[in-house]
Design an enzyme around this catalytic site. Sequence first.
Site, mmCIF file in Angstrom:
data_model
loop_
_atom_site.group_PDB
_atom_site.id
_atom_site.type_symbol
_atom_site.label_atom_id
_atom_site.label_comp_id
_atom_site.label_asym_id
_atom_site.label_seq_id
_atom_site.Cartn_x
_atom_site.Cartn_y
_atom_site.Cartn_z
ATOM 1 N N SER A 1 48.768 -1.290 19.192
ATOM 2 C CA SER A 1 48.406 -0.122 18.310
ATOM 3 C C SER A 1 46.827 0.226 18.280
ATOM 4 C CB SER A 1 48.820 -1.045 16.574
ATOM 5 O OG SER A 1 49.899 -1.311 16.870
HETATM 6 N N1 SAH Z 1 51.458 -5.621 17.121
HETATM 7 C C1 SAH Z 1 51.346 -4.999 18.430
HETATM 8 C C2 SAH Z 1 52.235 -3.630 18.296
HETATM 9 C C3 SAH Z 1 53.127 -3.459 19.442
HETATM 10 S S1 SAH Z 1 54.206 -1.966 19.327
HETATM 11 C C4 SAH Z 1 50.258 -4.955 19.279
HETATM 12 O O1 SAH Z 1 49.115 -5.287 18.848
HETATM 13 O O2 SAH Z 1 50.087 -4.647 20.404
HETATM 14 C C5 SAH Z 1 55.694 -2.430 18.271
HETATM 15 C C6 SAH Z 1 56.367 -3.309 19.113
HETATM 16 O O3 SAH Z 1 57.649 -3.697 18.119
HETATM 17 C C7 SAH Z 1 56.847 -3.197 20.409
HETATM 18 O O4 SAH Z 1 56.618 -4.128 21.161
HETATM 19 C C8 SAH Z 1 58.542 -3.054 20.024
HETATM 20 O O5 SAH Z 1 59.114 -3.580 21.274
HETATM 21 C C9 SAH Z 1 58.678 -4.021 18.974
HETATM 22 N N2 SAH Z 1 60.067 -3.960 18.175
HETATM 23 C C10 SAH Z 1 60.293 -2.761 17.830
HETATM 24 N N3 SAH Z 1 61.482 -3.134 17.082
HETATM 25 C C11 SAH Z 1 61.651 -4.506 17.008
HETATM 26 C C12 SAH Z 1 62.670 -5.237 16.213
HETATM 27 N N4 SAH Z 1 63.638 -4.951 15.703
HETATM 28 N N5 SAH Z 1 62.122 -6.768 16.340
HETATM 29 C C13 SAH Z 1 61.040 -7.100 17.140
HETATM 30 N N6 SAH Z 1 60.281 -6.189 17.457
HETATM 31 C C14 SAH Z 1 60.548 -5.010 17.671
#
Ligand code: SAH
Length: 215
Positions: free
Chosen positions: A64
């Site tokens: 993000s």
């Molecule tokens: N907090 C992270 C943001 C990553 S993007 C950072 O700082 O890098 C969001 C993430 O949510 C992705 O890795 C995606 O695979 C995950 N995601 C999407 N749907 C999800 C679900 N149902 N349960 C757990 N993770 C999920």
Amino acid sequence: MTDSYRHKGLRKKLAEEIAGKGITDTRVIEAIGKIPRHFFLDTAFIEHAYENKAFPIGSGQTISHPYTVAFQSELLEIKKGHKVLEIGTGSGYQTTVLVELGAKVYSVERQKELFDKTKRILTKMSYTSAKLYYGDGYKGIPQYAPYDSIIVTCGAPFIPEDLLGQLKVGGRLVIPVGDETQIMTLIIRVSEKDFTKKTFGDFKFVPMLEKKARD
Ligand code: SAH
């Protein structure tokens, strides 16, 4: 991987930039200024680690924007020792910000490859107090509930019931809700049965998908 004076300088600038955009919680600004964000990026993007941008982290996912990480972290109002559930571990960057704020973090990721990679990175960086889980975030992690706060870092089509049920009374859920773009939403559990809702404008996240994935 090294953390040079140059990296530290760029990071200080990023922290100042985020403060300039209206984040007032100094602990959040300090965490952004402290955590080496370039450790979370693939080598091709390292040069850009301290720009206020989202980047690919593999498995079609992104780390993000630092501003978004700061914005969500501030809304959580974390106190030392708070139990915090994160949905969407991704790169693990947000996870480490929560740890720096004094939270006991439980974080769920549905992409197996990303889960394995991030586990290695956080161990290497000695952020071992965060507990990482491979699973479906729609279900939360009932065995450690209730949580002081819950942060969702992917765009949720709706607010999952299970997450509301895992909040403490007085607890805060910060979740971007929507399909194409998302509205940052803060839910506070004011009693066993009652919740209040506040919204904070548009953001853009990768979608929250159902079930675990291996690709
Ligand atoms: N907090 C992270 C943001 C990553 S993007 C950072 O700082 O890098 C969001 C993430 O949510 C992705 O890795 C995606 O695979 C995950 N995601 C999407 N749907 C999800 C679900 N149902 N349960 C757990 N993770 C999920």
